[in-house]
Design a protein around this motif. Structure first.
Motif: not given
Length: 231
Positions: A15-18, A24-25, A38-40, A84-87
């Protein structure tokens, strides 16, 4: 070595890498990458993927091979992106807080530790769950203080949880451990199109030597369903 879910380590790293990669993108949909978001996301993935428990070094050796499977890695990445998108589209009010602000403040002196209270708000005619209802827990006539900022009061129900609400009241000092005392609470419910409703209940609590800082699903009380009726 205690029982440990290796999947937690793998998912946190993924998750952190993503998040770092997407940030960055310059993805326009990524509005926040704070630690709470991130934790969520980690929590979202872990609730949707089988755990991998180990209790020894040998267990780690065997499990690591399975976790390196391309399919497992692909599943984790897909769930992480979905999470990620939902959070990012449904951020909690306190998501920008420093995580340390959301930690329970431990007390080494005797306290009354309250159960977690859970229940459901239903339509009194159809018995269907009611989303977007506001429910406030009161103690001594005032809004009850929660254990930390991750437990809102009032609580607002949402469609995805079928009208369920939950509260965890902050511990209060006791003279000594082992004292049993009855505490009176009130629930006040409001929902658009429905008449306001209130419900009073009393619960005995025995004081303990120190504050409970870990959520324990066995130390909870399921309150009766609250029925509210249309105006």
């Amino acid at each position: 070595m205690d029982v440990h879910n290796l999947m937690e380590d793998i998912v946190k790293l993924a998750v952190n890498n993503l998040y770092d990669q997407v940030k960055e993108d310059g993805a326009k949909w990524l509005s926040c990458d704070c630690e709470n978001c991130r934790l969520d996301t980690v929590n979202y993935v872990l609730n949707r993927i089988p755990p991998k428990y180990v209790v020894s070094g040998r267990g780690v050796t065997h499990a690591t091979k399975d976790l390196e499977s391309p399919q497992v890695q692909a599943d984790i990445k897909a769930l992480a992106m979905e999470g990620m998108r939902i959070v990012n589209s449904t951020k909690r009010p306190f998501h920008t807080n420093n995580p340390s602000e959301n930690k329970i403040q431990a007390n080494a002196s005797p306290v009354f530790n309250f159960y977690t209270f859970t229940g459901n708000i239903l339509d009194g005619n159809t018995f269907e769950p009611i989303p977007e209802a506001s429910i406030m827990l009161k103690f001594d006539g005032k809004p009850a203080e929660m254990i930390d900022k991750t437990w809102p009061n009032p609580y607002h129900t949402v469609k995805s949880t079928n009208g369920t609400y939950s509260f965890w009241v902050k511990s209060i000092p006791a003279e000594e451990a082992g004292i049993t005392k009855n505490f009176h609470f009130a629930l006040e419910v409001k929902a658009e199109g429905y008449a306001d409703e209130s419900y009073h209940f009393e619960i005995p609590v025995t004081s303990e030597a120190k504050t409970r800082v870990e959520l324990d699903s066995t130390y909870s009380v399921k309150l009766k369903d609250l029925l509210i009726f249309k105006d």
